[in-house]
Design an enzyme around this catalytic site. Structure first.
Site, mmCIF file in Angstrom:
data_model
loop_
_atom_site.group_PDB
_atom_site.id
_atom_site.type_symbol
_atom_site.label_atom_id
_atom_site.label_comp_id
_atom_site.label_asym_id
_atom_site.label_seq_id
_atom_site.Cartn_x
_atom_site.Cartn_y
_atom_site.Cartn_z
ATOM 1 N N ARG A 51 0.814 -1.257 -0.078
ATOM 2 C CA ARG A 51 0.027 -0.121 -0.007
ATOM 3 C C ARG A 51 0.738 1.111 -0.010
ATOM 4 N NH1 ARG A 51 -3.307 -3.557 1.831
ATOM 5 N NH2 ARG A 51 -1.263 -4.171 2.835
ATOM 6 N N THR A 52 1.866 1.218 0.942
ATOM 7 C CA THR A 52 2.517 2.541 1.158
ATOM 8 C C THR A 52 3.241 3.136 0.037
ATOM 9 O OG1 THR A 52 2.671 2.040 3.629
ATOM 10 C CG2 THR A 52 4.113 3.954 2.537
ATOM 11 N N LYS A 81 27.095 -4.469 -0.520
ATOM 12 C CA LYS A 81 28.545 -4.463 -0.702
ATOM 13 C C LYS A 81 28.920 -3.595 0.470
ATOM 14 C CE LYS A 81 28.701 -4.340 -5.778
ATOM 15 N NZ LYS A 81 28.805 -3.565 -6.937
ATOM 16 N N ARG A 102 11.503 3.726 3.408
ATOM 17 C CA ARG A 102 11.189 2.664 4.646
ATOM 18 C C ARG A 102 12.346 2.108 5.025
ATOM 19 N NH1 ARG A 102 5.799 -1.216 4.664
ATOM 20 N NH2 ARG A 102 4.938 1.098 5.228
ATOM 21 N N HIS A 130 5.598 6.206 11.546
ATOM 22 C CA HIS A 130 4.837 6.011 10.260
ATOM 23 C C HIS A 130 4.197 7.126 10.112
ATOM 24 C CE1 HIS A 130 3.473 4.316 6.766
ATOM 25 N NE2 HIS A 130 3.212 3.244 7.173
HETATM 26 C C1 NCD Z 1 1.589 -0.740 8.414
HETATM 27 C C2 NCD Z 1 3.431 -0.564 8.633
HETATM 28 O O1 NCD Z 1 4.114 -0.896 7.581
HETATM 29 O O2 NCD Z 1 3.639 -0.121 9.787
HETATM 30 N N1 NCD Z 1 1.498 -1.050 7.163
HETATM 31 C C3 NCD Z 1 1.161 0.209 6.164
HETATM 32 O O3 NCD Z 1 2.041 1.050 5.948
HETATM 33 N N2 NCD Z 1 0.054 0.232 5.886
HETATM 34 C C4 NCD Z 1 1.128 -1.741 9.424
HETATM 35 C C5 NCD Z 1 1.703 -3.228 9.294
HETATM 36 O O4 NCD Z 1 2.688 -3.638 8.613
HETATM 37 O O5 NCD Z 1 1.113 -3.961 10.188
#
Ligand code: NCD
Length: 299
Positions: A51-52, A81, A102, A130
């Site tokens: 999703r993100t 590396k 991320r 997040h």
């Molecule tokens: C969340 C995350 O990555 O922290 N997911 C997301 O970004 N929608 C929640 C999760 O992974 O449980």
């Protein structure tokens, strides 16, 4: 604002204007179709994401920008590396007008921002941050409830490693008369310091051990997945499941949220319940991310 790193960095004024921008983007999407024209955005994901990453990439494309992307940054050549995060950022900033990252480390966003010449957007770092998920969660609450002040919310599941809950509660602490019920899985309780922080910011936090201790009139139930990938040892924990039977104890107006992906903690039967808004949340995510990119890169 140059970077999006931590929910702590936002003010109520920023949120109000970002949400107004999001409303306008939803209404007049075409108006923004060239807002990132000629700009390249890099997505650098050291942890899995559907999703993100895709909502960010879709947001960039809808704003007329282009995307370069590494989905599996942990596996890419430079990391294999032995390259540091800092060196990777110093390289990628030459190729892109912004970097969406991320990472498994709590402070990765901060580290990247401290050395980057282009905006850094934290798309999830470790168990703590997040911020863009929190923004889309809060936007969804405002859109559905038409207010944020005076809301009551049950946060449940993995309160120890779940970064979405930490970031959302930080944002909620900017509002008045927020009542938070916490229903943790045994062994995955919220960190004591975080609870102290909430109290200092005037958030009323009540820990419960059963649905019976939660008022039936609660505005929001925010369920989360067990973050097994963050366990440091093999811990035996038992998820708390929400099914129709449990949801039926709550008001017609109680909304059920989840950042997704889910495992078994929300029964599929609840997808038909009109109070379940987790897929709406995911949809709003793309528009909120369009607003974030527009604000950061088009001003
Ligand atoms: C969340 C995350 O990555 O922290 N997911 C997301 O970004 N929608 C929640 C999760 O992974 O449980």
């Amino acid at each position: 604002m140059k970077h999006i790193i931590d929910s702590k960095d936002f003010s109520r004024e920023f949120l109000t204007s970002l949400f107004e921008k999001t409303d306008d983007i939803i209404k007049n999407t075409g108006k923004y179709s060239e807002s990132l024209k000629g700009k390249v955005i890099a997505t650098l994901f050291y942890e899995p994401s559907t999703r993100t990453r895709l909502s960010f990439e879709s947001a960039v494309l809808r704003l007329g920008g282009s995307v370069i992307s590494t989905e599996n940054a942990e596996e890419i050549s430079s990391v294999k590396k032995g390259e540091t995060l800092e060196d990777t950022i110093k390289t990628i900033e030459n190729y892109a007008e912004a970097i969406i990252i991320r990472h498994k480390d709590d402070d990765a966003g901060k580290t990247a921002a401290s050395i980057s010449n282009v905006p850094i957007i934290n798309a999830g770092s470790g168990k703590k941050h997040h911020p863009t998920q929190a923004l889309l969660d809060l936007y969804t609450i405002q859109r559905e409830k038409e207010k944020i002040d005076n809301i009551s919310i049950l946060v449940m599941g993995d309160l120890r490693y779940g970064r979405t809950i930490h970031s959302l509660l930080e944002l909620l602490s900017l509002y008045q008369n927020i009542k938070v019920y916490g229903y943790p899985i045994k062994g995955l309780e919220m960190d004591a310091n975080f609870k102290i922080m909430l109290k200092e910011k005037g958030v009323h936090y009540i820990e419960v051990q059963s649905f019976d201790d939660v008022p039936a009139s609660i505005d929001i139930i925010y369920q989360t997945r067990i973050q097994k990938e963050r366990f440091t040892q093999n811990e035996e924990v038992h998820e708390i499941i929400i099914n129709q039977n449990i949801m039926d104890k709550f008001s017609e107006k109680t909304l059920l949220m989840h950042p997704l992906p889910r495992n078994n903690e929300i029964s599929n039967e609840l997808d038909r319940d009109k109070r379940s808004i987790y897929f709406k949340q995911a949809k709003n995510g793309m528009f909120v991310r369009m607003a974030i990119l527009h604000e950061l890169l088009n001003k």
